[in-house]
Design an enzyme around this catalytic site. Structure first.
Site, short mmCIF file in Angstrom:
data_model
loop_
_atom_site.label_atom_id
_atom_site.label_comp_id
_atom_site.label_asym_id
_atom_site.label_seq_id
_atom_site.Cartn_x
_atom_site.Cartn_y
_atom_site.Cartn_z
N ASP A 161 0.78 -1.25 0.00
CA ASP A 161 0.00 0.00 0.00
C ASP A 161 0.81 1.31 0.00
OD1 ASP A 161 -1.58 -2.12 0.81
OD2 ASP A 161 -2.28 -1.16 2.64
N GLU A 163 -10.43 -2.77 4.38
CA GLU A 163 -9.10 -2.19 4.57
C GLU A 163 -9.03 -0.82 3.90
OE1 GLU A 163 -6.26 -6.10 4.82
OE2 GLU A 163 -6.59 -5.39 2.80
C1 FRU Z 1 -3.86 -3.67 2.72
C2 FRU Z 1 -3.19 -4.08 4.01
C3 FRU Z 1 -3.59 -3.15 5.12
C4 FRU Z 1 -2.45 -3.28 6.09
C5 FRU Z 1 -1.27 -3.46 5.18
C6 FRU Z 1 -0.22 -4.38 5.73
O1 FRU Z 1 -3.21 -4.11 1.58
O2 FRU Z 1 -3.52 -5.43 4.32
O3 FRU Z 1 -4.86 -3.42 5.68
O4 FRU Z 1 -2.32 -2.15 6.92
O5 FRU Z 1 -1.77 -3.98 3.97
O6 FRU Z 1 0.93 -4.37 4.94
#
Ligand code: FRU
Length: 485
Positions: A22, A197
């Site tokens: 992300d 998320e």
């Molecule tokens: C989304 C996610 C988020 C988390 C991050 C962990 O892709 O799963 O929810 O904070 O990636 O790397």
């Protein structure tokens, strides 16, 4: 072999080495756009998460900086989150001499997911952890993460949107460190699909309704994507500083392709009215298996986001590539085609080759069932991007794009609703890079993002028409420069 497909993008952001997911902490400070990201500096697979960091003055060229946040022995790994400029110094956390006080608000993933704060006194170059973390403790939930924070001027406080399993929670704060639960969005049938998320909540003007503003809640889900795996949707509604109230319209896909996830809006953008975001150009269903060699994961291009009211009354998000990306064009168009009928066979693009191209075209579909572009053409493979007049859709078809790796998940055709405009034209902007394609149509209403695994030698392009004749109105294509890595 895997190395042979190590098609690192020419102009999409990738990590210097190893794993990226992300985008985080997107913020404009003192003339620079900061891009932080979920980063494993040690391996091309998820784990040992840091906040990687890069900066750009133009959204095109990015300079790598040292990781900004590292795993904390007590609180855990810095998961996704956002950053804000605390202009009025509401937090009291910044040093007196700091130019811009930048506060990152993010999830610490340790024995439980909690929200923490880090402080930058040097304009988002480096961060130190707030000594009183966490600022929001876990209420007993497994999934409690990804805070996106913004300042709500009418109620004069900070708002945090947070993903909490099957719902989104809203919190309010006067100082970024003490948070009060305000309201929830969901759980609802329309948000179901997987674990929620990376929410984002922002207000946009409606481009074709002067004076009207609407709020957009963007929320991602894994699984729950349009084609399985992960995906991103949004609701449009109103927000009074406490409660987000969705309008009576179905949730929409933020991007109709499989490879758009965890998008986040830039905070504190210059006062030119633009709303900018970018996403992780990937899908959790296969992100760890992509044959990308020493790096793994890319971002979409930065996109300008808007809202438009459709004829049926629904509000739809629009996206277009940030105007700065025109700087990628390598001089004059490599090919320019004038107004003319097109049929089969078509040889108009015989002179066009490349794996990093921008192609802008407009056509009248005429009697054709399908009109489009075949790109990354080579021996027995091509990727199709076009208009399906029978279904009334824009599509990207990667079913014979190339590599047989991931043949269970990658080969498919992806559709977005699309109609010819009032003048009977279909207008496409295609951004092709070495291992991806992003397509924008319908004034930005129909957007499809696909990762591609094409053979390096497949670099041809051609127009095609199936089942009738169409009329090409205009076509211009540029070779795009390699600006990254
Ligand atoms: C989304 C996610 C988020 C988390 C991050 C962990 O892709 O799963 O929810 O904070 O990636 O790397």
């Amino acid at each position: 072999s895997i190395a042979a497909l190590d098609a690192r993008p020419a102009y999409h952001f990738t990590p210097p080495t190893n794993w990226m997911n992300d985008p985080n902490g997107l913020v404009h400070v003192d003339g620079e756009y900061h891009l932080f990201y979920q980063y494993n500096p040690a391996l091309p697979s998820w784990g040992f998460i840091h906040w990687g960091h890069a900066v750009s003055t133009d959204l095109v060229h990015w300079t790598d900086l040292p990781a900004a946040l590292a795993p904390d022995p007590v609180l855990g790994m810095p998961f996704s989150g956002s950053a804000v400029v605390d202009r009025d110094r509401t937090s009291g956390l910044c040093g007196a001499t700091a130019p811009d006080c930048v506060i990152a608000v993010f999830t610490h993933h340790g024995s439980a997911q909690v929200q923490s704060v880090a402080v930058s006194d040097d304009g988002a170059r480096t961060f130190r952890l707030n000594h009183a973390n966490p600022v929001l403790s876990n209420p007993g939930l497994i999934d409690f993460r990804d805070p996106k924070v913004f300042y709500h001027t009418p109620t004069r406080r900070w708002i945090m949107v947070l993903a909490a399993g099957d719902r989104v929670r809203l919190y309010g704060s006067s100082n970024l460190t003490g948070w009060t639960h305000l309201s929830d969005i969901g759980p609802s049938e329309s948000l179901r699909g997987g674990v929620l998320e990376c929410p984002d909540l922002f207000e946009l003007p409606v481009s074709n309704e002067p004076g009207v503003m609407r709020w957009v809640l963007k929320i991602d889900s894994n699984p729950g994507g349009r084609y399985g795996g992960s995906g991103s949707r949004y609701l449009v509604g109103t927000f009074d500083g406490v409660t987000f109230t969705p309008l009576a319209q179905a949730p929409q896909w933020a991007d109709f392709g499989p490879d758009f996830y965890a998008a986040q809006s830039f905070a504190n953008t210059p006062a030119d009215g633009r709303h900018l975001w970018l996403a992780w150009m990937n899908n959790w269903a296969y992100a760890s298996a992509l044959p990308t060699g020493s790096w793994r994961g890319a971002m979409t291009v930065p996109r300008e986001v808007g809202l438009i009211r459709a004829d049926d009354g629904t509000y739809l998000l629009t996206q277009r590539p940030a105007a700065e990306l025109r700087a990628l064009r390598d001089g004059a168009p490599a090919i320019e085609v004038a107004d003319q009928p097109i049929g089969t066979p078509c040889t108009l693009l015989d002179g066009l080759t490349g794996d990093a191209l921008e192609i802008a075209l407009a056509f009248e579909p005429g009697t054709a069932r399908e009109v489009g572009l075949a790109i990354r053409r080579g021996a027995g493979e091509e990727t199709r991007v076009g208009y399906d007049a029978v279904r009334g859709t824009l599509f990207v078809d990667r079913s014979i794009s190339g590599s047989t790796l991931l043949r269970e998940t990658l080969p498919a055709r992806h559709h977005a609703p699309l109609r010819a405009d009032g003048a009977g034209l279909v207008t496409l902007t295609v951004l092709l890079d070495r291992s991806s394609v992003e397509v924008f149509a319908g004034d930005g209403r129909a957007v499809i993002t696909d990762v591609l695994l094409a053979s390096p030698a497949s670099r041809g392009a051609q127009l095609y028409v199936d089942g009738g004749t169409a009329r090409l109105r205009s076509l211009r294509a540029w070779t795009l420069r390699r600006v990254l890595r």
